[in-house]
Write a protein that holds these residues in place. Sequence first.
Motif, short mmCIF file in Angstrom:
data_model
loop_
_atom_site.label_atom_id
_atom_site.label_comp_id
_atom_site.label_asym_id
_atom_site.label_seq_id
_atom_site.Cartn_x
_atom_site.Cartn_y
_atom_site.Cartn_z
N VAL A 144 23.71 13.30 12.02
CA VAL A 144 23.81 14.39 11.04
C VAL A 144 24.12 15.69 11.76
O VAL A 144 23.45 16.04 12.74
CB VAL A 144 22.49 14.55 10.26
N THR A 145 25.10 16.43 11.26
CA THR A 145 25.33 17.80 11.71
C THR A 145 24.78 18.74 10.65
O THR A 145 25.19 18.68 9.48
CB THR A 145 26.83 18.07 11.94
N PRO A 185 25.15 15.67 -8.28
CA PRO A 185 24.13 16.65 -7.89
C PRO A 185 22.74 16.01 -7.93
O PRO A 185 22.39 15.28 -8.86
CB PRO A 185 24.26 17.75 -8.94
N LEU A 186 21.94 16.32 -6.91
CA LEU A 186 20.57 15.81 -6.84
C LEU A 186 19.69 16.82 -6.13
O LEU A 186 20.05 17.32 -5.06
CB LEU A 186 20.53 14.47 -6.11
N ALA A 187 18.54 17.13 -6.71
CA ALA A 187 17.60 18.06 -6.09
C ALA A 187 16.73 17.32 -5.06
O ALA A 187 16.23 16.23 -5.33
CB ALA A 187 16.70 18.69 -7.15
N ARG A 188 16.60 17.91 -3.88
CA ARG A 188 15.73 17.38 -2.83
C ARG A 188 14.93 18.53 -2.22
O ARG A 188 15.41 19.66 -2.13
CB ARG A 188 16.55 16.75 -1.71
N ARG A 189 13.72 18.23 -1.76
CA ARG A 189 12.94 19.20 -1.00
C ARG A 189 13.61 19.43 0.35
O ARG A 189 14.24 18.53 0.91
CB ARG A 189 11.52 18.71 -0.80
N THR A 190 13.45 20.65 0.88
CA THR A 190 14.20 21.04 2.07
C THR A 190 13.42 20.94 3.37
O THR A 190 13.91 21.36 4.42
CB THR A 190 14.72 22.48 1.91
N TYR A 196 19.85 20.13 5.14
CA TYR A 196 20.67 18.92 4.99
C TYR A 196 20.11 17.76 5.79
O TYR A 196 20.16 16.60 5.33
CB TYR A 196 22.10 19.24 5.43
N PHE A 197 19.56 18.03 6.96
CA PHE A 197 18.96 16.97 7.77
C PHE A 197 17.76 16.37 7.03
O PHE A 197 17.58 15.15 7.03
CB PHE A 197 18.54 17.53 9.13
N ALA A 198 16.97 17.20 6.38
CA ALA A 198 15.84 16.70 5.59
C ALA A 198 16.34 15.82 4.44
O ALA A 198 15.75 14.76 4.15
CB ALA A 198 15.03 17.87 5.04
N ARG A 199 17.43 16.23 3.80
CA ARG A 199 17.99 15.42 2.71
C ARG A 199 18.40 14.04 3.23
O ARG A 199 18.12 13.01 2.60
CB ARG A 199 19.21 16.14 2.11
N ALA A 200 19.06 14.01 4.39
CA ALA A 200 19.52 12.73 4.94
C ALA A 200 18.35 11.83 5.30
O ALA A 200 18.36 10.62 5.00
CB ALA A 200 20.39 12.98 6.17
#
Length: 228
Positions: free
Chosen positions: A95-96, A136-141, A162-166
């Motif tokens: 992930v970048t 679209p999807l909500a995720r905690r960061t 973004y890394f947390a999402r992945a």
Amino acid sequence: MGWTFGRRRPTTYLLGEVADPYPAQVPEARRGRVRRITEIGEPVLHTPARAVERFSTPELTRLVDDLFATMEVAQGVGLAAPQIGVDLRVFVYDVTDERGDRHVGHVVNPVLTIDESSEAVTDEEGCLSVPGAYVPLARRTAVTVRGVDQHGGPVQLEAQGYFARALTHESQHLDGTLYWDHLSAEDQRDALRQRDEERAGVLAERREIAIELDKKPADYPERPAGGR
């Protein structure tokens, strides 16, 4: 004395530790073989995976290598073992993030902790098991993932944005939960519509990339194997 001002130099983190320099192609991807990515509806994707009990085995090494090779060909940022038909609690990631830093590694038997006090951000999200679909999807960061590497050594990843999402996406795969399961019925229909329109082109591109990397492409059925 001269001074240089400019952007910070991006850093690569291997299993959370600084690893510069690091090759563009992950060494495991070079060794691994390309596997067919399972698709939504296939039972292995919708069933909790089994914990890995034996470490430092040739089988586990091959699994990690194949996951990286398959992820590279599919141009993904993460891939879980059930996505290549293996019901074990293993995922890989490359992930970048928003700062340009690269995060690379694999986690065995991960435990995901989501910081519920962190901001929930809605962004487009896709899944290699639903080829071509983004919704679209909500995720905690902010999340933490704890587990081990293929040799049983401890791994702890603190992730933001973004890394947390992945990491959330891949960890949940191992519980039999896809991003699809978080979507409204309308967004699920939209994801399948996109998949139906884009799937052939996505699979053709995976094949081309495999050939370019001198790897045998995976064989996919004409219609999604999951039946949806």
